[in-house]
Design a protein around this motif. Structure first.
Motif, PDB file in Angstrom:
ATOM      1  N   ASN A  23       0.873  -1.167   0.000  1.00 50.87           N
ATOM      2  CA  ASN A  23       0.000   0.000   0.000  1.00 50.87           C
ATOM      3  C   ASN A  23       0.904   1.209   0.000  1.00 50.87           C
ATOM      4  O   ASN A  23       1.636   1.439   0.954  1.00 50.87           O
ATOM      5  CB  ASN A  23      -0.896  -0.015   1.237  1.00 50.87           C
ATOM      6  CG  ASN A  23      -1.948   1.072   1.141  1.00 50.87           C
ATOM      7  OD1 ASN A  23      -1.785   2.029   0.395  1.00 50.87           O
ATOM      8  ND2 ASN A  23      -3.026   0.922   1.878  1.00 50.87           N
ATOM      9  N   THR A  24       0.859   1.906  -1.100  1.00 55.14           N
ATOM     10  CA  THR A  24       1.819   2.990  -1.254  1.00 55.14           C
ATOM     11  C   THR A  24       1.376   4.269  -0.552  1.00 55.14           C
ATOM     12  O   THR A  24       1.864   5.339  -0.832  1.00 55.14           O
ATOM     13  CB  THR A  24       2.058   3.287  -2.739  1.00 55.14           C
ATOM     14  OG1 THR A  24       0.781   3.463  -3.347  1.00 55.14           O
ATOM     15  CG2 THR A  24       2.814   2.179  -3.405  1.00 55.14           C
ATOM     16  N   THR A  26      -1.756   5.451  -0.568  1.00 51.38           N
ATOM     17  CA  THR A  26      -2.960   6.070  -1.106  1.00 51.38           C
ATOM     18  C   THR A  26      -4.120   5.716  -0.192  1.00 51.38           C
ATOM     19  O   THR A  26      -4.194   4.606   0.297  1.00 51.38           O
ATOM     20  CB  THR A  26      -3.239   5.527  -2.516  1.00 51.38           C
ATOM     21  OG1 THR A  26      -2.021   5.529  -3.220  1.00 51.38           O
ATOM     22  CG2 THR A  26      -4.265   6.345  -3.224  1.00 51.38           C
ATOM     23  N   SER A  27      -5.017   6.645   0.015  1.00 53.75           N
ATOM     24  CA  SER A  27      -6.143   6.371   0.893  1.00 53.75           C
ATOM     25  C   SER A  27      -7.027   5.319   0.261  1.00 53.75           C
ATOM     26  O   SER A  27      -6.954   5.054  -0.928  1.00 53.75           O
ATOM     27  CB  SER A  27      -6.946   7.635   1.124  1.00 53.75           C
ATOM     28  OG  SER A  27      -7.571   7.996  -0.062  1.00 53.75           O
ATOM     29  N   SER A  28      -7.888   4.734   1.059  1.00 55.17           N
ATOM     30  CA  SER A  28      -8.709   3.632   0.566  1.00 55.17           C
ATOM     31  C   SER A  28      -9.564   4.024  -0.612  1.00 55.17           C
ATOM     32  O   SER A  28      -9.927   3.223  -1.421  1.00 55.17           O
ATOM     33  CB  SER A  28      -9.601   3.101   1.684  1.00 55.17           C
ATOM     34  OG  SER A  28     -10.466   4.122   2.106  1.00 55.17           O
ATOM     35  N   SER A  29      -9.906   5.238  -0.704  1.00 51.83           N
ATOM     36  CA  SER A  29     -10.697   5.641  -1.855  1.00 51.83           C
ATOM     37  C   SER A  29      -9.934   6.618  -2.741  1.00 51.83           C
ATOM     38  O   SER A  29     -10.475   7.212  -3.628  1.00 51.83           O
ATOM     39  CB  SER A  29     -12.007   6.279  -1.384  1.00 51.83           C
ATOM     40  OG  SER A  29     -11.708   7.335  -0.514  1.00 51.83           O
ATOM     41  N   GLY A  30      -8.706   6.728  -2.475  1.00 56.05           N
ATOM     42  CA  GLY A  30      -7.928   7.699  -3.239  1.00 56.05           C
ATOM     43  C   GLY A  30      -7.357   7.137  -4.501  1.00 56.05           C
ATOM     44  O   GLY A  30      -7.162   5.972  -4.651  1.00 56.05           O
ATOM     45  N   ASN A  31      -7.074   8.009  -5.428  1.00 57.03           N
ATOM     46  CA  ASN A  31      -6.482   7.592  -6.690  1.00 57.03           C
ATOM     47  C   ASN A  31      -5.906   8.808  -7.357  1.00 57.03           C
ATOM     48  O   ASN A  31      -6.590   9.536  -8.048  1.00 57.03           O
ATOM     49  CB  ASN A  31      -7.550   6.946  -7.569  1.00 57.03           C
ATOM     50  CG  ASN A  31      -6.965   6.470  -8.855  1.00 57.03           C
ATOM     51  OD1 ASN A  31      -5.782   6.198  -8.919  1.00 57.03           O
ATOM     52  ND2 ASN A  31      -7.797   6.377  -9.865  1.00 57.03           N
ATOM     53  N   LEU A  91     -11.051   9.625  -9.933  1.00 54.69           N
ATOM     54  CA  LEU A  91     -11.098   8.248  -9.447  1.00 54.69           C
ATOM     55  C   LEU A  91     -11.304   7.403 -10.703  1.00 54.69           C
ATOM     56  O   LEU A  91     -12.395   7.376 -11.273  1.00 54.69           O
ATOM     57  CB  LEU A  91     -12.253   8.050  -8.465  1.00 54.69           C
ATOM     58  CG  LEU A  91     -12.514   6.610  -8.029  1.00 54.69           C
ATOM     59  CD1 LEU A  91     -11.308   6.029  -7.300  1.00 54.69           C
ATOM     60  CD2 LEU A  91     -13.735   6.531  -7.127  1.00 54.69           C
ATOM     61  N   LEU A 108     -18.749   1.422  -3.778  1.00 56.28           N
ATOM     62  CA  LEU A 108     -18.199   2.595  -3.091  1.00 56.28           C
ATOM     63  C   LEU A 108     -19.270   3.264  -2.237  1.00 56.28           C
ATOM     64  O   LEU A 108     -19.030   3.639  -1.087  1.00 56.28           O
ATOM     65  CB  LEU A 108     -17.650   3.599  -4.113  1.00 56.28           C
ATOM     66  CG  LEU A 108     -16.376   3.193  -4.862  1.00 56.28           C
ATOM     67  CD1 LEU A 108     -16.129   4.123  -6.037  1.00 56.28           C
ATOM     68  CD2 LEU A 108     -15.176   3.220  -3.927  1.00 56.28           C
ATOM     69  N   ALA A 111     -20.209   1.291   0.916  1.00 54.25           N
ATOM     70  CA  ALA A 111     -19.189   1.326   1.964  1.00 54.25           C
ATOM     71  C   ALA A 111     -18.993   2.733   2.546  1.00 54.25           C
ATOM     72  O   ALA A 111     -18.124   2.936   3.386  1.00 54.25           O
ATOM     73  CB  ALA A 111     -17.869   0.809   1.416  1.00 54.25           C
ATOM     74  N   ASN A 113     -17.957   5.249   0.841  1.00 49.07           N
ATOM     75  CA  ASN A 113     -16.824   5.891   0.161  1.00 49.07           C
ATOM     76  C   ASN A 113     -17.254   6.512  -1.165  1.00 49.07           C
ATOM     77  O   ASN A 113     -16.467   6.563  -2.108  1.00 49.07           O
ATOM     78  CB  ASN A 113     -15.720   4.867  -0.137  1.00 49.07           C
ATOM     79  CG  ASN A 113     -15.122   4.293   1.118  1.00 49.07           C
ATOM     80  OD1 ASN A 113     -15.149   4.933   2.157  1.00 49.07           O
ATOM     81  ND2 ASN A 113     -14.598   3.090   1.025  1.00 49.07           N
TER      82      ASN A 113
END
Lengths: 456, 278
Positions: A23-24, A26-31, A91, A108, A111, A113
């Motif tokens: 996991n670099t 990035t947030s769980s919903s980030g892109n 996204l 999304l 959840a 998100n």
């Protein structure tokens, strides 16, 4: 032996843990792509207003051209949005069609998100509206100067009971493409380019009969059209019929003027053999047959324009969709920007929608042929020649633009996704001659009424 | 007509049928490869070109430059390998327990495990996503690996069926010699299950490699996309560059094809053995 295996298993378990934990940051919903990061940092530097920066995700299909085009738009609009402490980022949802895209969007949302803003196909609007999955934007519309836009683009499936739930990301109409060379060779006059006085479907059938020639791989077909239920509305209303449904989604296909359309299709496909049926398009689709010069008349959406503007084998033309005098119309296809009901950034998302509708953003998208024909009249005027292409003449361009003023809503219902394949199968039976017109249309009515009743 | 002649004709007829079936399978693959070597203008040319003229590698160059294809290949490979070895480890241990050990409720637990096979993954996908989202697993590879590795009912079932066919005498003899369960499992049963493990490994690799829906829902970052996800991004809604898509597709199927050819012998034998012993 046990010792021999242990290092292998230990190594593999380590591999699994390492891979799984990748996991670099990035947030769980980030892109966030590199270009966005750089543009975002630029925006942050420019932002002088106090308060936290609100980052809004825009869910779009992750195809390379779309992402590239939208990133260019974001570079423009983020600079302006910085004053409001808003930053838009993409996204990217990888999907080869709208179905997986919708599934991801729903996941999304479930959840918690949900992205701030998303693009979605028009055919999902009835079902999303009926399930309260999207935000009502009716009150926000007053913030738009509607004179700048094609008003028909703001109708369609996004409007229910007078409330607007989506803003068109682009628009497509349906027109009648034709091969001028084949018409010239057959000594036929071109079909009408006057939407107030189009060539009737019966006249088109006669033209198609005369334009059909050859057999097998060399056969030239007279007429082809899209076969989904969405593509029948302009024929029915153009023929003076009531269209597919009444206001309560009761199917009206057996009404005499509606039925007449299917009878003409049956005549072309079965008796004259001038209309493409489902077997004829198994190897090569209708659009490709038209491009290859093997189809004289092709009634379909203007999404074909980017492919047809490169035609070099013949001179193509554009005419009005067949219909009776005063009845010329064209089904609309309007993918939408929506704010998901679960979005926690509704106001910021609306600001982004307004920026995407701005002239510079629309110019970028339209010049790249993304999301269809722009909904802004000024942008279409500026970029029309490039979009339509030099193979089409001035009259073609006029009929193309006028199609956008003749839009009628396509007959979407919440059950559309389920009923359309079954409707298309019945239409195939009709054009193959395995069912009579009355039998096929009667089956279509039953399918539509049953499935719509179940969904409602 | 002599018997020999009849046999030749019969064999020729069988070979003709087999050849036809092979062609049906191979032609789409060949078409994919030839299309990937064509210029976009030549893709839909009639009559179709089986040997592209001109042959161009532009689509391959584009496939690797417009999207991070190399990265996605590495991602898919890592996920697939973790799935394969993890599944083989945990499924074989569970299968050994179900096949050879005696404990209360064994059959009930095994039945419950098998019923999980009847639930389509699409049904549980969104609830799983919600759960993973709460524990911060979304946009990591954990949801793509751990559930499959720890609860692979198909793998457990397949290996258990094979192990059940191995005589208990092996285990009893080893027990008399003082071996524990771990040693018996590693030294006796795992080597005997080689073929079934290779078959299951290959099956898992292909499944993981081709999986689209779970990575679609669980992954958000482009740099984490698997190759099946990335392939879909070569398509623009309503518009497809076929030669580009076919070039990316050719690259994406190469690893599974190579692996299948390498393990083909074991795969076929494994299927046969599983069928006979099961």
């Amino acid at each position: 032996m046990l010792k021999k295996f242990m290092p292998v298993w230990s190594m593999l378990i380590c591999l699994m843990v390492l891979v799984g934990c990748t996991n670099t940051g990035t947030s769980s919903s980030g892109n966030t792509s590199e270009s966005q990061e750089s543009s975002a940092s630029g925006v942050e530097n420019e932002s002088s207003t106090a308060g936290p920066l609100e980052t809004v995700q825009i869910a779009i299909s992750a195809s390379a051209p779309t992402v590239e085009g939208m990133n260019e738009v974001l570079d423009v609009i983020n600079a302006r949005l910085a004053e409001k402490n808003i930053q838009a980022e993409l996204l990217e949802i990888p999907s080869d069609g709208w179905v997986p895209f919708y599934q991801k969007l729903m996941a999304l949302q479930a959840a918690g998100n949900a992205p701030g803003l998303a693009q979605i196909a028009e055919f999902y609007m009835p079902v999303m509206i009926s399930k309260n999955q999207i935000t009502d934007l009716t009150d926000k519309l007053s913030e738009l100067n509607m004179e700048d836009y094609f008003d028909k683009a703001f109708q369609g499936a996004s409007v229910v009971d007078g409330k607007t739930y989506g803003i068109p990301s682009g628009q497509y109409s349906v027109v009648m493409y034709f091969n001028k060379d084949l018409f010239d060779a057959a000594g036929l006059a071109y079909p009408s380019q006057d939407w107030d006085n189009p060539t009737t479907l019966q006249e088109v059938a006669e033209m198609a009969r005369q334009l059909t020639s050859g057999s097998g791989a060399d056969k030239i077909y007279g007429f082809g059209t899209h076969t989904s239920i969405l593509h029948i509305e302009h024929y029915l209303k153009g023929n003076g019929g009531p269209g597919v449904y009444d206001e309560n989604y009761k199917c009206l296909l057996m009404e005499p003027l509606n039925l007449e359309v299917y009878q003409i299709f049956g005549q072309m496909a079965v008796q004259d053999k001038s209309m493409l049926n489902s077997n004829d398009t198994k190897v090569m689709g209708a659009a490709d047959l038209f491009k290859e010069g093997r189809l004289a008349i092709y009634v379909d959406g203007t999404w074909n324009q980017s492919a047809f503007r490169d035609i070099d084998k013949f001179t193509p033309g554009i005419a009005a969709v067949p219909g009776k005098a005063g009845k010329g119309c064209s089904a609309s296809f309007l993918d939408q920007w929506i704010i998901p009901a679960g979005s926690e950034q509704k106001d910021a998302a609306w600001q982004i929608i307004k920026e995407i509708l701005a002239e510079d953003s629309q110019t970028i998208l339209f010049d790249r042929s993304l999301f269809g024909i722009t909904v802004r009249q000024d942008v279409l005027e500026q970029s029309l020649d490039g979009f339509v292409g030099p193979k089409f003449d001035e009259a073609d361009r006029e009929v193309f633009v006028e199609s956008l003023n003749r839009l009628i809503p396509a007959p979407y219902t919440p059950a559309y996704s389920e009923l359309n394949p079954r409707y298309t199968a019945e239409l195939s039976q009709l054009t193959l001659g395995t069912l009579s017109v009355e039998e096929a249309v009667s089956n279509m009515v039953e399918i539509c009424d049953t499935m719509n009743a179940r969904e409602n | 007509m002599t018997f020999k002649m009849k046999r030749y004709i019969s064999h020729a007829f069988i070979h003709l049928i087999l050849l036809s079936i092979t062609m049906i399978t191979v032609i789409p693959l060949l078409w994919m490869i030839t299309t990937s070597l064509k210029t976009p203008d030549n893709v839909m040319r009639m009559p179709p070109q089986w040997i592209p003229d001109p042959i161009t590698l532009d689509s391959y160059y584009e496939a690797f430059t417009v999207q991070p294809l190399t990265r996605s290949l590495i991602n898919s490979l890592l996920i697939a390998l973790a799935n394969v070895f993890g599944t083989l480890l945990f499924s074989s241990m569970a299968a050994f327990a179900f096949a050879k050990l005696r404990f209360r409720g064994k059959n009930l637990v095994f039945m419950i495990l098998l019923t999980s096979l009847t639930v389509p993954s699409q049904v549980t996908l969104i609830p799983m996503y919600v759960a993973y989202s709460r524990i911060g697993w979304v946009d990591t590879y954990l949801p793509l690996i751990l559930p499959n590795v720890l609860l692979n009912a198909y793998g457990v079932f397949m290996i258990r069926q094979f192990m059940a066919g191995v005589p208990d005498a092996y285990m009893e003899a080893a027990r008399i010699d003082g071996a524990g369960y771990a040693r018996i499992f590693c030294v006796i049963y795992l080597p005997l299950c080689k073929q079934i493990l290779i078959t299951l490994g290959l099956y898992n690799f292909i499944n993981s490699w081709n999986n689209f829906l779970t990575p679609l829902v669980m992954l958000n970052s482009t740099e984490k996309f698997t190759v099946s996800l990335l392939l879909s991004t070569y398509k623009v809604m309503y518009n497809i560059n076929w030669s580009l898509l076919m070039a990316a597709s050719t690259v994406s199927v190469l690893p599974t094809m190579i692996l299948f050819f390498l393990a083909q012998k074991h795969f076929v034998e494994g299927i046969t053995v599983a069928g006979v012993k099961g």
